[in-house]
Enzyme design. Structure first.
Site, short mmCIF file in Angstrom:
data_model
loop_
_atom_site.label_atom_id
_atom_site.label_comp_id
_atom_site.label_asym_id
_atom_site.label_seq_id
_atom_site.Cartn_x
_atom_site.Cartn_y
_atom_site.Cartn_z
N ASN A 79 0.93 -1.26 0.21
CA ASN A 79 0.12 0.09 -0.01
C ASN A 79 0.81 0.94 0.05
OD1 ASN A 79 -2.91 -0.48 0.10
ND2 ASN A 79 -2.13 -1.89 1.89
N HIS B 221 -7.77 -0.34 6.75
CA HIS B 221 -8.12 -1.32 7.61
C HIS B 221 -8.79 -2.34 6.54
CE1 HIS B 221 -8.90 -3.78 11.02
NE2 HIS B 221 -10.26 -3.90 10.63
N LEU C 206 -9.29 2.23 18.52
CA LEU C 206 -8.84 1.51 17.63
C LEU C 206 -9.69 1.36 16.47
CD1 LEU C 206 -6.45 -0.27 16.78
CD2 LEU C 206 -7.76 -2.41 17.59
N GLU D 217 -7.43 -2.26 -1.98
CA GLU D 217 -6.64 -1.35 -1.13
C GLU D 217 -5.88 -0.58 -2.06
OE1 GLU D 217 -4.80 -2.94 2.44
OE2 GLU D 217 -6.14 -4.77 2.44
C1 GAR Z 1 -3.00 -4.54 4.50
O1 GAR Z 1 -3.79 -5.63 4.00
C2 GAR Z 1 -3.57 -3.65 5.22
O2 GAR Z 1 -4.90 -3.22 5.18
C3 GAR Z 1 -3.43 -4.29 6.60
O3 GAR Z 1 -2.03 -4.89 6.55
C4 GAR Z 1 -1.95 -5.07 5.09
C5 GAR Z 1 -0.58 -4.48 4.73
O4 GAR Z 1 0.16 -4.78 3.51
N1 GAR Z 1 -3.54 -3.36 7.84
C6 GAR Z 1 -4.32 -3.84 8.90
O5 GAR Z 1 -4.30 -4.95 9.11
C7 GAR Z 1 -4.05 -2.55 9.92
N2 GAR Z 1 -4.71 -3.17 11.32
P1 GAR Z 1 1.05 -3.90 2.84
O6 GAR Z 1 2.08 -3.90 3.72
O7 GAR Z 1 1.45 -4.89 1.60
O8 GAR Z 1 0.48 -2.70 2.35
#
Ligand code: GAR
Length: 195
Positions: free
Chosen positions: A14, A109, A144, A174
């Site tokens: 992301n 999220h 949170l 995302e």
């Molecule tokens: C993503 O899916 C994001 O939505 C999630 O972690 C992943 C990170 O992926 N975030 C959470 O769960 C926050 N509580 P990335 O490092 O490839 O962006």
């Protein structure tokens, strides 16, 4: 031009999409990518994209969340960010830290908030028999995963889905949603994005 710092804990896919989007007529530029894990793969990806990086290992501060946050604040404040994006940042931040950046910290999220704050969102959606899942970008407040919603995107939950298959389907959304929200937010427009 708004200055954006991005906090990550892992691969940073992301983060990379946000960095790639902040070019040309975009109202913001990336000034720092920081991680609580010096081994986070996203740090190397950010550096390769030409963004300054910093790492503050939370394991160096056992039981001392305030100490960790004070150490994290050093590179963060030095980068003078206008906006902070949490992008897969897996540490809970204290109200003190959050209130410093009130109204200018975003989080992504992987659920349709207010459903499934916290962890294991995809397994919980499948377990509940939900017909759809998705992703939310919201403003960070001390509670949170509960701040004002700035954008959401939905995907179907398919028969036989595993948490991994659903996570991959959500992650593709995302990567569309977060850049769209940041672009709008950095321009001063807080109306939610719906994809
Ligand atoms: C993503 O899916 C994001 O939505 C999630 O972690 C992943 C990170 O992926 N975030 C959470 O769960 C926050 N509580 P990335 O490092 O490839 O962006």
């Amino acid at each position: 031009m708004k200055r954006v710092a991005i906090l990550i804990s892992g691969g940073g896919s992301n983060m990379l999409r946000l960095v790639e989007d902040m070019q040309g007529d975009h109202p913001a530029r990336p000034v720092l990518v920081a991680s609580n894990d010096p081994a986070a793969a996203g740090l190397a990806r950010a550096a390769a994209a030409g963004v300054p990086i910093a790492a503050v290992d939370h394991r160096g501060f056992p039981g001392d969340r305030a100490g960790f946050e004070a150490a994290l604040l050093e590179p963060l404040l030095a980068a003078r960010p206008d906006i902070i994006c949490l992008a897969g940042f897996m540490r809970i931040l204290t109200p003190d830290f959050v209130s410093r950046f009130a109204g200018r910290m975003l989080n992504i999220h992987p659920s349709l908030l207010p459903k499934y704050p916290g962890l294991h969102t995809h397994a919980r959606a499948i377990e509940a028999g939900d017909a759809e899942a998705g992703v939310t970008v919201h403003e960070v407040t001390p509670e949170l995963d509960a701040g004002p919603i700035l954008g959401r995107a939905r995907v179907p939950v398919l028969p036989g889905d595993t948490p991994e298959a659903l996570a991959a389907r959500v992650l593709a959304q995302e990567h569309r949603l977060y850049p769209a929200v940041l672009r709008r937010f950095a321009a001063g427009d807080r109306r939610p994005v719906c994809l």
